[in-house]
Enzyme design. Structure first.
Site, PDB file in Angstrom:
ATOM      1  N   LYS A 182       0.845  -1.208   0.000  1.00  0.00           N
ATOM      2  CA  LYS A 182       0.000   0.000   0.000  1.00  0.00           C
ATOM      3  C   LYS A 182       0.874   1.251   0.000  1.00  0.00           C
ATOM      4  O   LYS A 182       0.687   2.163  -0.804  1.00  0.00           O
ATOM      5  CB  LYS A 182      -0.880   0.014   1.232  1.00  0.00           C
ATOM      6  N   ASN A 183       1.874   1.267   0.865  1.00  0.00           N
ATOM      7  CA  ASN A 183       2.654   2.497   1.055  1.00  0.00           C
ATOM      8  C   ASN A 183       3.696   2.704  -0.024  1.00  0.00           C
ATOM      9  O   ASN A 183       4.377   3.728  -0.035  1.00  0.00           O
ATOM     10  CB  ASN A 183       3.275   2.523   2.457  1.00  0.00           C
TER      11      ASN A 183
ATOM     12  N   CYS B 153      -4.821  12.059  11.989  1.00  0.00           N
ATOM     13  CA  CYS B 153      -5.186  10.646  12.004  1.00  0.00           C
ATOM     14  C   CYS B 153      -5.266  10.252  13.483  1.00  0.00           C
ATOM     15  O   CYS B 153      -4.853  10.987  14.362  1.00  0.00           O
ATOM     16  CB  CYS B 153      -4.117   9.840  11.278  1.00  0.00           C
TER      17      CYS B 153
ATOM     18  N   ARG C 265      -0.333  14.942  12.735  1.00  0.00           N
ATOM     19  CA  ARG C 265       0.430  14.522  11.551  1.00  0.00           C
ATOM     20  C   ARG C 265       0.870  15.771  10.781  1.00  0.00           C
ATOM     21  O   ARG C 265       0.303  16.126   9.777  1.00  0.00           O
ATOM     22  CB  ARG C 265      -0.420  13.602  10.678  1.00  0.00           C
TER      23      ARG C 265
ATOM     24  N   ARG D 281      -8.797  -0.397   4.674  1.00  0.00           N
ATOM     25  CA  ARG D 281      -7.944   0.601   4.012  1.00  0.00           C
ATOM     26  C   ARG D 281      -6.542   0.033   3.772  1.00  0.00           C
ATOM     27  O   ARG D 281      -5.862   0.435   2.839  1.00  0.00           O
ATOM     28  CB  ARG D 281      -7.820   1.861   4.883  1.00  0.00           C
TER      29      ARG D 281
ATOM     30  N   ASP E 204       4.433   0.515  12.082  1.00  0.00           N
ATOM     31  CA  ASP E 204       3.157  -0.059  11.631  1.00  0.00           C
ATOM     32  C   ASP E 204       2.935  -1.472  12.168  1.00  0.00           C
ATOM     33  O   ASP E 204       1.809  -1.971  12.137  1.00  0.00           O
ATOM     34  CB  ASP E 204       3.075  -0.076  10.102  1.00  0.00           C
TER      35      ASP E 204
HETATM   36  C1  EPZ Z   1       4.203   6.863   6.365  1.00  0.00           C
HETATM   37  O1  EPZ Z   1       3.462   7.898   6.988  1.00  0.00           O
HETATM   38  C2  EPZ Z   1       3.249   5.683   6.241  1.00  0.00           C
HETATM   39  N1  EPZ Z   1       2.120   6.047   5.390  1.00  0.00           N
HETATM   40  C3  EPZ Z   1       2.761   5.280   7.637  1.00  0.00           C
HETATM   41  O2  EPZ Z   1       1.914   4.120   7.496  1.00  0.00           O
HETATM   42  C4  EPZ Z   1       3.978   4.900   8.478  1.00  0.00           C
HETATM   43  O3  EPZ Z   1       3.546   4.591   9.788  1.00  0.00           O
HETATM   44  C5  EPZ Z   1       4.959   6.079   8.529  1.00  0.00           C
HETATM   45  O4  EPZ Z   1       5.321   6.468   7.173  1.00  0.00           O
HETATM   46  C6  EPZ Z   1       6.235   5.750   9.280  1.00  0.00           C
HETATM   47  O5  EPZ Z   1       6.848   4.646   8.729  1.00  0.00           O
HETATM   48  C7  EPZ Z   1       2.291   6.024   4.041  1.00  0.00           C
HETATM   49  O6  EPZ Z   1       3.363   5.727   3.537  1.00  0.00           O
HETATM   50  C8  EPZ Z   1       1.089   6.371   3.221  1.00  0.00           C
HETATM   51  P1  EPZ Z   1       6.412  10.185   8.473  1.00  0.00           P
HETATM   52  P2  EPZ Z   1       4.070   9.405   7.032  1.00  0.00           P
HETATM   53  O7  EPZ Z   1       6.312  11.428   7.671  1.00  0.00           O
HETATM   54  O8  EPZ Z   1       4.723   9.719   5.736  1.00  0.00           O
HETATM   55  C9  EPZ Z   1       6.556  13.415  11.886  1.00  0.00           C
HETATM   56  C10 EPZ Z   1      -0.072   2.871   7.689  1.00  0.00           C
HETATM   57  O9  EPZ Z   1      -0.709   2.358   8.624  1.00  0.00           O
HETATM   58  N2  EPZ Z   1       6.540  14.394  10.803  1.00  0.00           N
HETATM   59  O10 EPZ Z   1       7.652   9.352   8.400  1.00  0.00           O
HETATM   60  O11 EPZ Z   1       3.008  10.290   7.533  1.00  0.00           O
HETATM   61  C11 EPZ Z   1       5.217  12.707  12.033  1.00  0.00           C
HETATM   62  O12 EPZ Z   1       4.319  13.486  12.808  1.00  0.00           O
HETATM   63  C12 EPZ Z   1       0.519   4.266   7.833  1.00  0.00           C
HETATM   64  O13 EPZ Z   1       0.135   2.301   6.577  1.00  0.00           O
HETATM   65  C13 EPZ Z   1       6.732  15.742  11.084  1.00  0.00           C
HETATM   66  O14 EPZ Z   1       6.928  16.129  12.239  1.00  0.00           O
HETATM   67  O15 EPZ Z   1       5.180   9.227   8.174  1.00  0.00           O
HETATM   68  C14 EPZ Z   1       5.594  11.432  12.728  1.00  0.00           C
HETATM   69  O16 EPZ Z   1       5.706  11.646  14.116  1.00  0.00           O
HETATM   70  C15 EPZ Z   1       0.307   4.824   9.227  1.00  0.00           C
HETATM   71  N3  EPZ Z   1       6.695  16.660  10.074  1.00  0.00           N
HETATM   72  C16 EPZ Z   1       6.981  11.122  12.143  1.00  0.00           C
HETATM   73  O17 EPZ Z   1       7.460  12.349  11.586  1.00  0.00           O
HETATM   74  C17 EPZ Z   1       6.489  16.286   8.768  1.00  0.00           C
HETATM   75  O18 EPZ Z   1       6.481  17.162   7.878  1.00  0.00           O
HETATM   76  C18 EPZ Z   1       6.941  10.081  11.043  1.00  0.00           C
HETATM   77  O19 EPZ Z   1       6.112  10.564  10.014  1.00  0.00           O
HETATM   78  C19 EPZ Z   1       6.298  14.913   8.493  1.00  0.00           C
HETATM   79  C20 EPZ Z   1       6.321  13.987   9.517  1.00  0.00           C
END
Ligand code: EPZ
Length: 413
Positions: free
Chosen positions: A20-21, A114, A119, A393, A301
């Site tokens: 998915k990701n 979420c 986020r 999802r 995850d």
């Molecule tokens: C991706 O989310 C995945 N989603 C998530 O999977 C996964 O848990 C996550 O990466 C971590 O591996 C998709 O790929 C669609 P991040 P993403 O940006 O991109 C902070 C699932 O169940 N952050 O690495 O949102 C954020 O708040 C989903 O399949 C900032 O502070 O993850 C978090 O604490 C859930 N500022 C941390 O970084 C930003 O601009 C990790 O977020 C971006 C992120």
């Protein structure tokens, strides 16, 4: 609602679906070109339907036959993403970079929060500004403008998956080379980089950064997305929590080193052979300590399904969540199922119990839902899980896959 009659060891083999990701950013990459982008090994998931709907709304043509999506057209892209689609799925925000690179001006609603903590997208916006975009936020919408994005060096304070993907997508059409320092190295990010390279961008991974040399235009590509490591990990944990033995084929064992190491530490038998992973548990597993980290660390995850598994291990396990601010809202439901479990700051502690009890529980996000399904498989009686739309999802027919392994799991209305 999903109904589970637990207490039966799961045994057998399932095939991993596509990630998915990985497929979500790949659909957004198709916005960068008017040539055909053909994605193979695509899972049938609600989130993928949302991504295709967004691509169509922005001007792409898309056909989806079995596990192949063909994205064409997009000569004229819309400059505004429909708020309803972006609110539905956070990954829609990845359309911003490509839209800006193609249309020079775009309006993108901020993604919905979420159930797993705030986020923010500050790293996405900081990076786009570094590439020369002017962005302002008005009423929850990002108004972005850039005559031509210009390659530069962007340092990420945190190796954010989404921010790395956003910047790779934008930089692929920028003028010059972009270096992203401290990038995410998740397999799904590597898969996106592979797709962009196949489309003509020059991508190089270094020790501490990834560089991408932008092109004036990009071509199409045929791309097979990687297997879904989170789905594969969920199935092997279903075998482990029920004291059975499950094989996942069509997987990438190397994407699950952290999980498999922890399962071995807990006393499971773990065998990998090419694209097959087999995990078996005979008797009571031992407690282990885990902390989630960016790849190759233990994936956040799989934190909820892992805690479900550890809630029946022998002894006290601690699981520290370092990626998201609050990803524990399923712990109450596990407690109602008899788990001896509590949250202390960023850590969950669970003193394993012999068996869990069935209950009526509610899933609040994809992976929390998976954790409750696994706990229900281990419970001695019936569990009813509401919120199955979250599970759909991220998992293509989890009840069906588990039934093929001998579980008594049904989607009921
Ligand atoms: C991706 O989310 C995945 N989603 C998530 O999977 C996964 O848990 C996550 O990466 C971590 O591996 C998709 O790929 C669609 P991040 P993403 O940006 O991109 C902070 C699932 O169940 N952050 O690495 O949102 C954020 O708040 C989903 O399949 C900032 O502070 O993850 C978090 O604490 C859930 N500022 C941390 O970084 C930003 O601009 C990790 O977020 C971006 C992120």
């Amino acid at each position: 609602m999903i109904r589970v009659e637990g207490g039966r060891p799961l045994r057998g083999t399932v095939r991993a679906a596509g990630s998915k990701n990985a497929v979500l950013p790949a659909v957004m990459a198709s916005l960068l070109t008017t040539e055909p982008v053909i994605l193979e090994n695509v899972p049938h998931l609600l989130d993928v339907e949302s991504a295709v709907a967004l691509a169509r709304a922005l001007g792409k043509e898309a056909t989806w036959q079995d596990s192949v999506i063909v994205l064409t057209g997009g000569g004229e892209l819309a400059q505004e993403a429909p708020p309803a689609l972006v609110q539905r799925m956070r990954a829609s925000f990845l359309a911003l970079g490509p839209l800006l690179a193609r249309t020079k001006e775009a309006w993108m609603p901020l993604p919905g929060g979420c159930a797993i903590g705030p986020r923010p997208v500050d790293l996405h916006l900081m990076g786009l500004r570094r590439l020369g975009a002017s962005l302002d936020l008005r009423g929850g919408t990002v108004h972005a403008q850039a005559a031509r994005l210009k390659g530069t060096t962007v340092y990420l304070d945190y190796p954010s998956v989404g921010a790395t993907e956003q910047l790779l997508l934008a930089a692929a059409l920028a003028h010059g080379t972009t270096s992203i320092v401290n990038p995410s190295r998740e397999p799904e990010v590597v898969d996106l980089a592979d797709l962009l390279a196949a489309m003509g961008a020059e991508v190089t991974w270094w020790g501490d950064r990834i560089t991408i040399c932008g092109q004036a235009s990009l071509g199409g590509a045929v791309h097979r997305v990687i297997p879904d490591r989170v789905e594969a990990g969920t199935y092997v944990l279903a075998g482990a929590i029920t004291r059975g033995e499950v094989t996942v084929e069509g997987a990438r064992p190397d994407h699950l080193d952290a999980l498999l190491a922890k399962l071995s530490e807990a006393g499971a038998t773990v065998e990998t052979d090419g694209d097959r992973i087999t995990v078996g548990v005979d008797g009571r597993p031992e407690a282990v300590n885990v902390q989630t980290l960016p790849y190759p660390g233990f994936p956040t995850d799989l934190q909820p399904p892992m805690i479900a598994f550890l809630s029946t291990a022998r002894g006290r396990s601690t699981v520290r969540e370092t990626v998201f601010a609050s990803r524990f809202n399923y712990v109450g439901a596990l407690a109602r199922m008899g788990a001896q479990i509590r949250v202390s700051g960023d850590t969950v502690l669970t003193d394993g119990v012999e068996t869990l009890r069935g209950a009526e529980v509610e899933a609040t996000d994809i992976r929390a839902g998976a954790a409750l399904v696994l706990a229900a498989l281990a419970a001695a009686d019936r569990t009813e899980i509401r919120g199955e739309e979250h599970i759909a999802r991220g998992y293509a027919d989890l009840p069906g896959g588990l039934r093929r392994l001998g579980a008594e799991v049904w989607a009921a209305d």
